[in-house]
Scaffold this active site. Structure first.
Site, PDB file in Angstrom:
ATOM      1  N   HIS A  35       3.166  -6.970   3.805  1.00  0.00           N
ATOM      2  CA  HIS A  35       2.936  -5.526   3.624  1.00  0.00           C
ATOM      3  C   HIS A  35       4.176  -4.906   2.956  1.00  0.00           C
ATOM      4  CE1 HIS A  35       0.651  -1.779   5.199  1.00  0.00           C
ATOM      5  NE2 HIS A  35       1.399  -1.451   4.156  1.00  0.00           N
ATOM      6  N   ARG A  52      -5.193  -2.027   2.294  1.00  0.00           N
ATOM      7  CA  ARG A  52      -5.044  -2.136   3.745  1.00  0.00           C
ATOM      8  C   ARG A  52      -5.748  -3.401   4.201  1.00  0.00           C
ATOM      9  NH1 ARG A  52      -1.425   0.765   3.741  1.00  0.00           N
ATOM     10  NH2 ARG A  52      -1.112   2.746   4.808  1.00  0.00           N
TER      11      ARG A  52
END
Ligand code: NDP
Ligand code: OXD
Length: 314
Positions: free
Chosen positions: A277, A229
């Site tokens: 991502h 993350r």
């Protein structure tokens, strides 16, 4: 569909159409805002749900995250006290394993150098070294970290793993907790971050941590790969570490702010490889069927699988 609990699909950041179509083949599905306070809704399938929307559902029984990570679920300050199920699926694990192998091999085989040489038409062969001379350290030895560790050991890398609780894994040197972190980093050339974002891990990948990586190695420096993350890392610390030689190169799939702002120097940094991502995509073609199976089993009184530990935050 009669007798089957209804689903609220609450997704922000991308088009939920495919999820809607596939879930609707089995159950009634409502999208916000229509279904927001519907008493017949028993399940919520979510990615970054709108804060407060789940608290309005009087009969919500289970929240299903469409990702492996659940920080996006916990971001809601009014989250109801119902079980949360996250994704653990071969397809997603395979994608992440491919991403980690791809990035580790590219850094190991000096992809950055060859791409730079090619733009200048330079014919030069730098020295090679075997994978066994390189230690890859995986922060987060969970479902994704363990699969990546297996793939990396199969290629011949030395692999270290760091987790919250002590873990055993054949062929992997394991470290855990605060006491294990610095020894783990000191024995690591390429750091792969596959941690969840929790109160305990936020900002953990900072300058001080990067300083602890092993730099005197066959790679000519240490490397960071983050596919966990973005808010695990401090983007500014990574830039500082790249610019002063603490880090040789980085592959970043996640960022403090996503999408990565166009003004970020990471986009054009010559030592950084950026992906949006995209390390492991949640594909409804693979994830909807097991989700529906869990709902059915739950309605027959069976246990839920892949439950999130609310106290640990992942
Ligand atoms: P798991 O829950 O299976 O594993 C998490 C690992 O992190 C465990 O080994 C756990 O330790 C460890 N961990 C958690 N907190 C700490 C801590 N405070 N200190 C040390 N170790 C800690 O998760 P997954 O492997 O399934 O997924 C990992 C993350 O990958 C997700 O949370 C998500 O953020 C990210 N992800 C990113 C994707 C992308 O496309 N970029 C796609 C999918 C996931 P222990 O073993 O002791 O529990
Ligand atoms: C996930 C993600 O958590 O895609 O699954 O980031």
């Amino acid at each position: 569909m009669a007798g089957k609990g209804k689903i609220l699909l609450s997704i922000t950041g991308f088009n939920p159409q495919r999820w809607y179509e596939m879930l609707s083949e089995d159950r009634e599905v409502v999208l916000e805002p229509d279904g927001a306070a519907d008493p017949s809704i028993e399940y919520a399938v979510v990615w970054k749900q709108k804060p407060g929307v789940l608290a309005k559902l009087p009969n919500l029984k289970v929240i299903f995250s469409i990702g492996a990570g659940v920080d996006h679920v916990f971001a809601d300050p009014n989250l109801p006290q119902v079980p949360i199920v996250r994704v653990v699926a071969d397809n997603l694990t395979q994608y992440m394993t491919e991403y980690v192998l791809w990035r580790v091999l590219d850094h190991h085989r000096q992809g950055q150098l060859y791409r730079a040489q090619q733009t200048k038409k330079i014919w030069h062969e730098p020295p090679q070294r075997p994978a066994e001379d390189i230690s890859v350290g995986i922060m987060g030895l969970g479902n994704l970290g363990r699969s990546a560790a297996r793939a990396l050991t199969a290629v011949g890398f030395h692999v270290n793993g760091w987790s919250r609780r002590p873990q055993e894994m054949p062929g992997v040197a394991t470290f855990s907790g605060d006491a294990g972190l610095v020894p783990f980093l000191n024995a690591t050339d390429i750091l792969v971050v596959l941690l969840p974002l929790t109160e305990a891990t936020r900002g953990i990948v900072n300058y001080g941590l990067l300083k602890e990586l092993r730099r005197r190695n066959g790679l000519g420096g240490s490397v960071l790969i983050n596919a966990g993350r973005g808010r695990l890392q401090r983007d500014a610390d990574i830039l500082r570490a790249l610019d002063d030689g603490t880090l040789k190169e980085a592959s970043l799939d996640v960022f403090e702010v996503e999408p990565l702002p166009k003004t970020s120097p990471l986009w054009s940094h010559p030592k950084v490889f950026v992906t949006p991502h995209a390390a492991a995509t949640s594909d409804p073609a693979h994830l909807v069927a097991p989700m529906l199976k869990q709902m059915e089993a739950f309605e027959r009184g069976g246990p839920l699988e892949n439950l999130v530990d609310r106290a640990a935050g992942y």
